[in-house]
Design a protein around this motif. Structure first.
Motif, mmCIF file in Angstrom:
data_model
loop_
_atom_site.group_PDB
_atom_site.id
_atom_site.type_symbol
_atom_site.label_atom_id
_atom_site.label_comp_id
_atom_site.label_asym_id
_atom_site.label_seq_id
_atom_site.Cartn_x
_atom_site.Cartn_y
_atom_site.Cartn_z
ATOM 1 N N LYS A 10 0.811 -0.953 0.145
ATOM 2 C CA LYS A 10 0.187 -0.140 -0.481
ATOM 3 C C LYS A 10 0.388 1.752 0.059
ATOM 4 O O LYS A 10 0.271 2.015 -0.256
ATOM 5 N N GLY A 11 1.928 1.358 0.199
ATOM 6 C CA GLY A 11 3.839 2.061 -0.053
ATOM 7 C C GLY A 11 2.624 2.967 1.556
ATOM 8 O O GLY A 11 3.396 3.905 1.348
ATOM 9 N N LEU A 12 2.883 2.155 2.668
ATOM 10 C CA LEU A 12 2.905 2.936 3.632
ATOM 11 C C LEU A 12 3.944 2.894 4.541
ATOM 12 O O LEU A 12 4.417 4.546 5.061
ATOM 13 N N ILE A 13 4.782 2.618 4.131
ATOM 14 C CA ILE A 13 6.390 3.052 4.920
ATOM 15 C C ILE A 13 7.125 4.154 4.138
ATOM 16 O O ILE A 13 7.532 4.688 4.490
ATOM 17 N N TYR A 14 6.802 3.688 2.737
ATOM 18 C CA TYR A 14 6.659 4.923 1.549
ATOM 19 C C TYR A 14 6.566 6.270 2.300
ATOM 20 O O TYR A 14 7.076 7.311 2.615
ATOM 21 N N GLU A 15 5.099 6.051 2.585
ATOM 22 C CA GLU A 15 4.496 7.142 2.562
ATOM 23 C C GLU A 15 5.138 7.674 4.089
ATOM 24 O O GLU A 15 5.144 9.056 4.781
ATOM 25 N N SER A 16 5.294 6.993 4.750
ATOM 26 C CA SER A 16 5.531 7.505 6.359
ATOM 27 C C SER A 16 6.545 8.359 6.252
ATOM 28 O O SER A 16 6.972 9.107 7.126
ATOM 29 N N TYR A 17 7.888 8.130 5.488
ATOM 30 C CA TYR A 17 8.827 8.827 5.409
ATOM 31 C C TYR A 17 9.124 10.339 4.918
ATOM 32 O O TYR A 17 9.733 10.446 4.663
ATOM 33 N N GLN A 18 7.721 10.204 4.063
ATOM 34 C CA GLN A 18 7.872 11.162 3.482
ATOM 35 C C GLN A 18 6.889 12.276 4.138
ATOM 36 O O GLN A 18 6.812 13.087 4.481
ATOM 37 N N ILE A 19 6.528 11.945 5.293
ATOM 38 C CA ILE A 19 5.675 13.425 6.283
ATOM 39 C C ILE A 19 6.050 13.643 7.133
ATOM 40 O O ILE A 19 7.302 13.478 8.608
ATOM 41 N N GLU A 20 6.711 14.755 7.000
ATOM 42 C CA GLU A 20 7.573 15.754 7.835
ATOM 43 C C GLU A 20 6.795 16.065 9.287
ATOM 44 O O GLU A 20 5.609 15.768 9.276
ATOM 45 N N GLY A 21 7.619 15.728 10.399
ATOM 46 C CA GLY A 21 6.966 15.909 12.026
ATOM 47 C C GLY A 21 6.332 14.931 11.555
ATOM 48 O O GLY A 21 5.552 14.419 13.274
ATOM 49 N N ILE A 22 6.317 13.358 11.313
ATOM 50 C CA ILE A 22 5.611 12.083 12.064
ATOM 51 C C ILE A 22 6.127 12.035 13.310
ATOM 52 O O ILE A 22 7.382 11.527 13.541
ATOM 53 N N THR A 23 5.196 10.890 14.326
ATOM 54 C CA THR A 23 5.294 10.746 15.140
ATOM 55 C C THR A 23 5.406 9.528 15.605
ATOM 56 O O THR A 23 5.477 8.779 14.323
ATOM 57 N N LYS A 24 6.806 8.923 16.666
ATOM 58 C CA LYS A 24 7.061 7.415 16.484
ATOM 59 C C LYS A 24 5.298 6.243 17.050
ATOM 60 O O LYS A 24 5.233 5.951 16.247
ATOM 61 N N ALA A 25 4.239 7.183 17.332
ATOM 62 C CA ALA A 25 2.697 6.503 17.885
ATOM 63 C C ALA A 25 2.555 6.544 15.926
ATOM 64 O O ALA A 25 1.654 5.336 16.280
ATOM 65 N N GLU A 26 2.394 7.654 15.493
ATOM 66 C CA GLU A 26 1.791 7.495 14.435
ATOM 67 C C GLU A 26 2.445 6.435 13.479
ATOM 68 O O GLU A 26 1.811 5.507 12.394
ATOM 69 N N CYS A 27 3.884 6.602 13.595
ATOM 70 C CA CYS A 27 4.814 5.456 12.626
ATOM 71 C C CYS A 27 4.421 3.820 13.514
ATOM 72 O O CYS A 27 4.340 3.130 12.716
ATOM 73 N N ARG A 28 3.998 3.570 14.675
ATOM 74 C CA ARG A 28 3.513 2.290 15.125
ATOM 75 C C ARG A 28 2.235 2.102 14.824
ATOM 76 O O ARG A 28 2.011 0.954 14.146
ATOM 77 N N SER A 29 1.433 3.326 14.864
ATOM 78 C CA SER A 29 0.308 2.793 13.743
ATOM 79 C C SER A 29 0.572 2.479 12.352
ATOM 80 O O SER A 29 -0.056 1.338 11.674
ATOM 81 N N ILE A 30 0.916 2.612 11.807
ATOM 82 C CA ILE A 30 1.195 2.983 10.144
ATOM 83 C C ILE A 30 2.163 1.800 10.055
ATOM 84 O O ILE A 30 1.570 1.070 8.650
ATOM 85 N N PHE A 31 3.014 1.047 11.195
ATOM 86 C CA PHE A 31 3.823 0.085 10.493
ATOM 87 C C PHE A 31 2.771 -1.114 10.526
ATOM 88 O O PHE A 31 3.130 -3.072 10.234
ATOM 89 N N LEU A 32 1.700 -1.101 11.839
ATOM 90 C CA LEU A 32 0.782 -2.481 12.342
ATOM 91 C C LEU A 32 -0.221 -2.269 10.996
ATOM 92 O O LEU A 32 -0.712 -3.639 10.446
ATOM 93 N N ASP A 33 0.028 -1.317 10.165
ATOM 94 C CA ASP A 33 -1.488 -1.806 9.085
ATOM 95 C C ASP A 33 -0.148 -2.322 7.907
ATOM 96 O O ASP A 33 -1.028 -2.736 8.055
ATOM 97 N N TRP A 34 1.406 -1.546 8.104
ATOM 98 C CA TRP A 34 1.519 -2.519 6.689
ATOM 99 C C TRP A 34 1.818 -3.666 7.356
ATOM 100 O O TRP A 34 1.657 -4.246 5.656
ATOM 101 N N ALA A 35 2.426 -4.337 8.338
ATOM 102 C CA ALA A 35 2.468 -5.717 8.874
ATOM 103 C C ALA A 35 1.031 -6.199 7.658
ATOM 104 O O ALA A 35 1.303 -7.213 7.723
ATOM 105 N N LEU A 36 -0.201 -5.589 8.835
ATOM 106 C CA LEU A 36 -1.141 -6.351 8.584
ATOM 107 C C LEU A 36 -1.684 -6.757 6.850
ATOM 108 O O LEU A 36 -2.699 -7.646 6.599
ATOM 109 N N SER A 37 -0.707 -5.840 6.030
ATOM 110 C CA SER A 37 -1.267 -5.702 4.522
ATOM 111 C C SER A 37 -0.605 -6.571 4.129
ATOM 112 O O SER A 37 -0.705 -7.435 2.579
ATOM 113 N N LEU A 38 0.559 -7.390 4.693
ATOM 114 C CA LEU A 38 1.390 -8.023 3.993
ATOM 115 C C LEU A 38 0.615 -9.312 3.311
ATOM 116 O O LEU A 38 -0.259 -9.711 4.645
ATOM 117 N N PRO A 39 1.395 -10.070 2.744
ATOM 118 C CA PRO A 39 0.565 -11.688 1.900
ATOM 119 C C PRO A 39 1.312 -12.559 3.252
ATOM 120 O O PRO A 39 1.521 -12.427 3.996
#
Length: 90
Positions: A10-39
């Motif tokens: 879904k490009g979630l990890i890529y997008e997280s690195y593009q967001i200026e000022g993203i927090t660690k809590a937001e990254c954890r949420s994105i990481f979980l979504d990323w992990a769940l989207s893997l085959p």
């Protein structure tokens, strides 16, 4: 670096690195979504390592890099099971 490939469907990890000022809590949420989207047949540990090679080397201080490193450490550390399976049998 590409958006929406086999490692990051879904490009979630890529997008997280593009967001200026993203927090660690937001990254954890994105990481979980990323992990769940893997085959289902994807081995998460090696995939996280590949993502760290892709992004972590150029963004060592980024919160997503920290979250992915923590994800690898959490996988390497066995967790004690709770409930009846953790109780000794007599």
């Amino acid at each position: 670096m590409s958006k929406g490939d086999a490692l990051d469907p879904k490009g979630l990890i890529y997008e997280s690195y593009q967001i200026e000022g993203i927090t660690k809590a937001e990254c954890r949420s994105i990481f979980l979504d990323w992990a769940l989207s893997l085959p289902l047949d994807t081995e998460t540990g090696p995939t996280i390592r590949l993502m760290l090679e892709r992004y972590g080397t150029t963004a060592d201080q980024h919160p997503m890099t920290d979250v992915m490193r923590e994800g690898l450490q959490g996988m390497a550390t066995p967790q004690r099971r709770g409930g009846w399976k953790s109780r000794p049998r007599h």
